[in-house]
Design an enzyme around this catalytic site. Structure first.
Site, short mmCIF file in Angstrom:
data_model
loop_
_atom_site.label_atom_id
_atom_site.label_comp_id
_atom_site.label_asym_id
_atom_site.label_seq_id
_atom_site.Cartn_x
_atom_site.Cartn_y
_atom_site.Cartn_z
N SER A 1 13.66 46.98 80.16
CA SER A 1 14.43 46.43 78.43
C SER A 1 13.34 45.35 78.37
CB SER A 1 15.20 45.18 79.15
OG SER A 1 15.82 44.04 79.01
N HIS B 1 16.20 48.32 75.57
CA HIS B 1 17.53 46.90 74.85
C HIS B 1 16.53 46.29 73.54
CE1 HIS B 1 19.33 45.98 78.75
NE2 HIS B 1 19.46 47.18 78.60
N ASP C 1 21.34 45.86 83.83
CA ASP C 1 22.04 47.29 83.29
C ASP C 1 20.63 47.83 84.19
OD1 ASP C 1 22.59 49.58 81.99
OD2 ASP C 1 21.74 48.86 80.15
#
Lengths: 198, 276
Positions: free
Chosen positions: A18, A45, A138
Site C-alpha cells: 500500500s 492499493h 490488509d
C-alpha cells in the site's frame, strides 16, 4: 508457424503493498530477468479512479512484462499482473485470473487478503506471499492463509518499510513469516523461489 | 500442490452447488469458483455451519434458507452512473445511433437492485428518448428484482450517485428524480413505467426480445468462460444488427468465443457494436 503453447505455471508469487508500494516495487521487479519462471500477482492499493498508469510505469522499468490483469486471463510465467483499480483480483483453481467488484474488504478494493486467500487455495504449497510497506492491516489474514496452505510467507521488515502498519500486522498474524529487507526479498525472489516452488 | 483440506473443501463446494441446482434449479455450477467460494464462506459463517457439507444439509432440508442463500450467491454491489465515462460515451456517441430508431428496446441483464436501470432511464429521458424506449430489467434473484422495482436507496448513497450523474454529462439535477424520506431516496415511479422487470437466467433461459442495446456490466466476471460465452451468445442473438453491448470497465470480449460478432465501438468504455 508452430509455436509450443505457453504453459500456465502451477506455482506463483503474490505481492501486496500500500503506502510506499511504487518505490518498493521499483526496487524489486526491475531485478528479475525476462525469463523469470514464476508469475507474479500484485495488489497495490490505489485510489479507485478507474485509470491507473502504474502497470505502464512498472513495465517500462522492468524486463519481465507487467500488465493490468484481465478477467479469465491465463496466468503465465514471467508475467506480473496488477489488480486493476476498484476490482478484486482472484486466482481460479485452474490458474486463470478473475476480477470481482464485490464489497470492499478492510476498506480496500482490490484487497490483498482476497488475492492471497484465493491463491492459497489454488497453489497450496507452490506459492509465496510477500507483504511490503503499507499503512493498514490488509494482507495479514491473506498471508496467514498462504502459510497455512504450506506456502512461503515473506514480509518486508517494518523497520525498513516506508509504512510499518501493514508488515507489522502481517508478522503478528503470521509468526512463521520471515522479515527481510527489500534487497533480501529481491534475492529470495531471484535465486531461491524458482527452485523452491515446484 | 493443493493441501488435502483444500481439496476436500473444493469437493464440498461442488456438491453444495450441485445440491442447490438439483433441488431448486438455480444453477451456479459455471460461476467462477474463486469468488463463489468467498461468498459461500460468508454464507457458511452467517448460518453458523462448520463446513460446506453442513450448509448443504441446511439448504436441502430448509427451503426458507434459499432466499438468503441467493443473496450470498449473487453479487449486489452497484451504484447509479457507476463509471461516469461509460454513461457519457453512451450519451454522446451511442444515443445518436439509437435516435434513428422509431422505437427502442434496452435490456439490462443482471440488473440486481436497479441502480443501472434507473441511470439509463434518467439518461434516456434527459436525451428525449424516454417515451419511445422499453426497458427489460432481468435478474435471477427475486429479492433483488423487488428492490429494483421499488427503487428505494439509502440517502447516504445519493451524494456519490449525484456526483457520478454530473460527471456522466447529466442535463438535469438528480434530485429532480427522487423524493427524500426517512433516510431514503425514493425514485420517481414514472422512471419505471416503461420497464418490464423479469426473472431471467443467463445460464438457462433463452432470448426473449430483439433489442438495440444490452447493458450487462460486472456480471460476466462472476461466470467461467463457458458461461460467459453462453451469455454473450444470448446478447448477440438478442441484438439487432449494429446493436450495442455495454460491459463493465474491466470486462472485454477478448477471450470470448463470440468476439468476431462484435467490434469495439468505444474501447476504453467497453462498448461493443454487433457487426452482423
Amino acid at each position: 508457424m508452430n509455436h509450443e503453447p505457453v504453459r500456465q505455471a502451477a506455482a506463483a508469487v503474490v505481492i501486496g503493498a500500500s503506502a510506499g508500494a511504487v518505490e518498493a516495487l521499483l526496487r524489486i521487479l526491475p531485478e528479475l530477468p525476462p525469463d523469470y519462471p514464476l508469475p507474479l500477482l500484485i495488489v497495490v492499493h490505489l485510489p479507485p479512479d478507474r485509470e491507473s498508469t502504474l502497470a505502464a510505469l512498472l513495465d517500462a522499468r522492468c524486463r519481465i512484462t507487467v500488465k493490468e490483469a484481465e478477467d479469465k486471463e491465463p496466468i503465465l510465467p514471467g508475467m506480473a499482473y496488477l489488480a486493476p483499480p476498484d476490482y478484486h483480483l482472484l486466482v481460479e483453481p485452474d490458474f486463470h485470473l478473475s476480477l470481482s467488484s464485490e464489497e470492499q474488504v478492510l476498506y480496500s478494493r482490490p484487497s490483498i487478503d482476497v488475492l492471497f486467500e484465493s491463491a492459497a487455495d489454488a497453489y497450496g504449497t507452490a506459492l509465496a506471499g510477500i507483504i511490503l510497506t503499507g499503512a493498514n492491516s490488509d494482507g495479514a489474514k491473506g498471508l496467514r492463509a498462504v502459510a497455512a496452505s504450506g506456502g512461503i510467507a515473506l514480509v518486508q521488515s517494518p523497520d525498513c518499510a516506508e509504512a510499518t502498519a501493514m508488515p507489522a500486522a502481517a508478522l503478528a498474524a503470521c509468526p512463521s513469516a520471515q522479515g527481510l529487507s527489500l534487497a533480501e526479498i529481491t534475492g529470495v525472489l531471484k535465486n531461491e523461489l524458482p527452485h523452491q516452488l515446484k | 500442490m493443493k493441501t488435502s483440506a483444500a481439496e476436500t473443501e473444493h469437493i464440498e463446494l461442488r456438491l453444495l452447488v450441485e445440491a442447490i441446482y438439483r433441488k431448486y434449479h438455480y444453477d451456479f455450477r459455471d460461476y467462477s469458483s474463486a469468488s463463489l467460494k468467498r461468498r459461500l464462506v460468508q454464507a457458511r459463517d452467517r448460518f453458523h455451519c462448520a463446513s460446506f457439507s453442513a450448509l448443504q444439509e441446511l439448504v436441502l432440508h430448509d427451503p426458507d434458507v434459499l432466499p438468503q442463500m441467493l443473496g450470498f450467491l449473487t453479487v449486489q454491489v452497484s451504484e447509479m452512473f457507476r463509471d461516469p465515462a461509460f454513461f457519457l460515451t453512451l450519451r454522446e456517441q451511442v444515443l445518436p445511433h439509437l435516435r434513428t430508431y422509431p422505437s427502442l428496446k434496452v435490456w439490462v441483464a443482471g440488473c440486481s437492485s436497479g441502480e443501472e436501470l434507473y441511470s439509463l432511464a434518467i439518461l434516456f429521458r434527459e436525451e428525449g428518448l424516454g417515451e419511445r424506449t422499453l426497458f427489460y430489467a432481468t435478474d435471477i434473484n427475486p429479492e433483488a428484482l423487488r428492490k429494483a422495482e421499488a427503487g428505494v436507496y439509502e440517502a447516504d448513497r445519493i451524494p456519490l450517485f449525484t456526483s457520478n450523474h454530473r460527471l456522466s454529462g447529466g442535463k438535469s439535477s438528480l434530485s429532480d428524480y427522487y423524493t427524500a424520506a426517512y433516510g431514503n431516496a425514493i425514485l420517481d415511479k414514472s422512471l419505471r413505467k416503461r420497464t418490464v422487470f423479469s426473472d431471467h437466467s443467463l445460464v438457462s433461459d433463452a432470448v426473449f426480445a430483439e433489442v438495440q442495446l444490452v447493458c450487462c456490466r460486472n456480471v460476466l466476471i462472476y461466470f467461467n468462460r463457458d458461461l460467459q460465452d453462453r451469455a454473450v451468445g444470448l446478447f448477440r442473438d438478442s441484438l439487432v444488427r449494429k446493436g450495442f453491448l455495454g460491459l463493465g470497465s474491466r470486462e472485454s470480449l477478448h477471450f470470448s468465443a463470440h468476439a468476431e460478432a462484435f467490434t469495439p465501438f468505444a474501447r476504453n468504455e467497453r462498448i461493443y457494436q454487433k457487426t452482423v
